[in-house]
Write an enzyme that holds these catalytic residues in place. Structure first.
Site, mmCIF file in Angstrom:
data_model
loop_
_atom_site.group_PDB
_atom_site.id
_atom_site.type_symbol
_atom_site.label_atom_id
_atom_site.label_comp_id
_atom_site.label_asym_id
_atom_site.label_seq_id
_atom_site.Cartn_x
_atom_site.Cartn_y
_atom_site.Cartn_z
ATOM 1 N N GLU A 68 39.064 49.281 24.387
ATOM 2 C CA GLU A 68 38.780 50.032 25.618
ATOM 3 C C GLU A 68 39.008 51.528 25.416
ATOM 4 O O GLU A 68 38.416 52.348 26.097
ATOM 5 C CB GLU A 68 39.660 49.533 26.772
ATOM 6 C CG GLU A 68 39.098 48.313 27.477
ATOM 7 C CD GLU A 68 39.799 47.987 28.797
ATOM 8 O OE1 GLU A 68 40.807 48.630 29.146
ATOM 9 O OE2 GLU A 68 39.327 47.056 29.476
ATOM 10 N N LYS B 285 30.681 44.172 36.249
ATOM 11 C CA LYS B 285 31.227 43.922 37.596
ATOM 12 C C LYS B 285 30.173 44.240 38.653
ATOM 13 O O LYS B 285 29.988 43.481 39.606
ATOM 14 C CB LYS B 285 32.457 44.808 37.841
ATOM 15 C CG LYS B 285 33.668 44.439 37.002
ATOM 16 C CD LYS B 285 34.856 45.291 37.401
ATOM 17 C CE LYS B 285 35.971 45.172 36.378
ATOM 18 N NZ LYS B 285 37.021 46.175 36.553
HETATM 19 O O1 LIG Z 1 45.201 45.559 36.567
HETATM 20 P P1 LIG Z 1 43.806 45.421 37.045
HETATM 21 O O2 LIG Z 1 43.388 46.541 37.938
HETATM 22 O O3 LIG Z 1 43.587 44.075 37.690
HETATM 23 O O4 LIG Z 1 42.847 45.519 35.801
HETATM 24 C C1 LIG Z 1 42.913 44.611 34.754
HETATM 25 C C2 LIG Z 1 42.112 45.077 33.585
HETATM 26 O O5 LIG Z 1 40.781 45.345 33.975
HETATM 27 C C3 LIG Z 1 40.328 46.567 33.406
HETATM 28 O O6 LIG Z 1 40.369 47.537 34.395
HETATM 29 C C4 LIG Z 1 38.931 46.475 32.937
HETATM 30 O O7 LIG Z 1 38.787 45.416 32.055
HETATM 31 C C5 LIG Z 1 41.337 46.829 32.324
HETATM 32 O O8 LIG Z 1 41.361 48.160 31.927
HETATM 33 C C6 LIG Z 1 42.584 46.340 32.940
HETATM 34 O O9 LIG Z 1 43.601 46.170 32.006
#
Ligand SMILES: O=P(O)(O)OC[C@H]1O[C@](O)(CO)[C@@H](O)[C@@H]1O
Length: 449
Positions: A289, A424
């Site tokens: 990422e 998403k």
């Molecule tokens: O903690 P959240 O907002 O649920 O996100 C979980 C994961 O999803 C992401 O935003 C995208 O995959 C990651 O960067 C993050 O670790």
């Protein structure tokens, strides 16, 4: 006390020592950019001095909450995805007895399970069925508080927990780890009166293992979060050095960037200890990422050796020469087991009799390194004295700091992840999520063409 060590000797037949040394001023500039907060993504630098800023009071609060869950639950389900679960899972799996789940359960020692990291109906069905007669609790972890996978699992688990354990007990055994103010997880925690911990605004998900995101589940699993933080603190000091050869994070960042410039587009993180499988998964998110953007970035992949030598070994030895390996090598196992002598020697293994299993493993490791280097695969080695919380803390900070430096060397913003939104947006459009009306129309038109 010894620290983890990086050895890059076996990359030097592929890149030159002089070229590597020329990275020193660039790396120094990247480190300054991190320190001064003048680079891209500078509102997400909370991880940089997180280890040294964690207070004893905070650790005590986490330990006290963990104790409540330990005393009241046979099972604790950690709901989260990506950075909101991989760090905890990495440490818990590395520290746990591989067969603990088959052994007799002890009071005060809950089994830790994970959910919210997939949308598998069978997975969730099987999990909720297993939990039917269990006294279980939940740690709901989401920085945004709105991630679909996690929210979906939490909806199921919350309802089940309240139904099985009653509203009052559920309130005691459900803990939220989320944003201070925004998101559905915060709204729910405040409305239901759950104990909650805050994920600091300036710490992104993949850098959050040393916040309550990782520390709370690790403490619930019974592991020493103080030692984990101490290890990270030690690396915070070591990795502050401006001397490239004395700073393992800087040296790792420089070496992998120089390899990349020389056509090595894929990094394979290797372990010879199956317990490190999830550590590799955590590392993949951290670097994937952080660096995979602007059509650039080393592709982070991983293998578990010697298991995968019997599947991916062929590709690594003789496939396209665009790869290099970084081996995380544990010097001393926590337990001792020797190869027995067999009077009949039917299996022909008496040449190993009396040797420790790890001696065999280490020769597999050395033999693999030599073979892969001979086959054109540069090899780095991170030696870890042993698998414990302290050294896992060192490893975590070592890779985090390296990732920050490496991202800046690559000239990307290592602290955002805009690409994750694409799937998403499509999924919400396909599911007719309120607010996505225009996207729903557009995607349907595209599918009906
Ligand atoms: O903690 P959240 O907002 O649920 O996100 C979980 C994961 O999803 C992401 O935003 C995208 O995959 C990651 O960067 C993050 O670790």
């Amino acid at each position: 006390m010894e620290n983890i060590k990086l050895n890059i000797e076996k990359t030097l037949g592929f890149i030159s020592k002089e070229k590597l040394a020329s990275y020193e001023p660039k790396v120094k500039a990247c480190m300054e950019t991190l320190e001064k907060g003048t680079g891209l993504g500078n509102d997400f630098l909370g991880w940089l001095h997180l280890p040294s800023s964690i207070t004893q009071e905070h650790l005590d609060d986490l330990k006290a909450t963990a104790q409540v869950l330990r005393e009241n639950c046979e099972v604790v389900v950690v709901a989260g995805i990506g950075g909101s679960y991989l760090g905890a899972r990495a440490v818990i799996e590395a520290m746990s007895d591989s067969f603990a789940w088959l052994k007799e359960k002890k009071a005060g020692q809950p089994v830790i399970l994970f959910a919210g990291h997939n949308i598998g109906e069978d997975y969730l069905y099987e999990l909720t069925s297993y939990l039917q007669d269990k006294k279980f609790g939940i740690i709901n972890i989401s920085k945004s508080g709105t991630t679909t996978e996690t929210a979906l699992a939490f909806r199921l688990l919350k309802e089940q927990c309240e139904r099985q354990r009653g509203k009052e007990m559920a309130r005691k055994v459900i803990v939220a780890v989320t944003d201070a103010k925004k998101g559905a997880a915060r709204t729910t925690a405040d409305k239901e009166g759950y104990k909650s911990f805050i994920i600091p605004d300036n710490v992104g998900g993949r850098f959050s293992v040393l916040t309550p995101v990782g520390l709370l589940p690790i403490a619930v699993a019974g592991f020493d979060i103080e030692q984990l933080v101490n290890g990270a603190r030690e690396m915070e000091k070591v990795c502050a050095s401006e001397n490239l050869m004395e700073n393992p994070s800087a040296l790792y960042a420089a070496t992998r960037n120089e390899l990349y410039q020389n056509g090595k587009k894929i990094e394979i993180l290797v372990n010879f200890q199956p317990k490190l499988h999830y550590f590799m998964e955590w590392w993949k998110q951290l670097f994937g990422e952080s660096e995979g953007k602007d059509h650039k970035g080393i592709y982070p992949s991983s293998v578990d050796f010697s298991t995968d030598l019997h599947s991916m070994g062929q590709w690594i030895q003789e496939g396209e020469r665009t790869i290099y390996e970084t081996v995380v090598s544990v010097e001393t196992p926590n337990h001792e087991l020797k190869v027995p002598t067999d009077a009949e020697n039917l299996d022909g293994l008496n040449f190993l009799a009396g040797k420790r299993i790890d001696e065999v493993n280490k020769m597999a490791e050395l033999g693999t390194q030599l073979a892969h280097v001979d086959g054109g695969v540069p090899n780095m080695r991170v030696s870890v004295p042993m698998l414990n919380e302290f050294y896992l803390g060192e490893l975590i900070y070592f890779f985090e700091k390296a990732c920050g430096i490496s991202g800046y060397l690559l000239e990307v913003n290592p602290f955002n992840q805009p690409g994750v939104e694409a799937y998403k947006k499509n999924m919400f459009a396909l599911l007719n999520k309120p607010g996505y009306e225009a996207e729903s129309k557009a995607i349907q038109a595209r599918l009906n063409k």
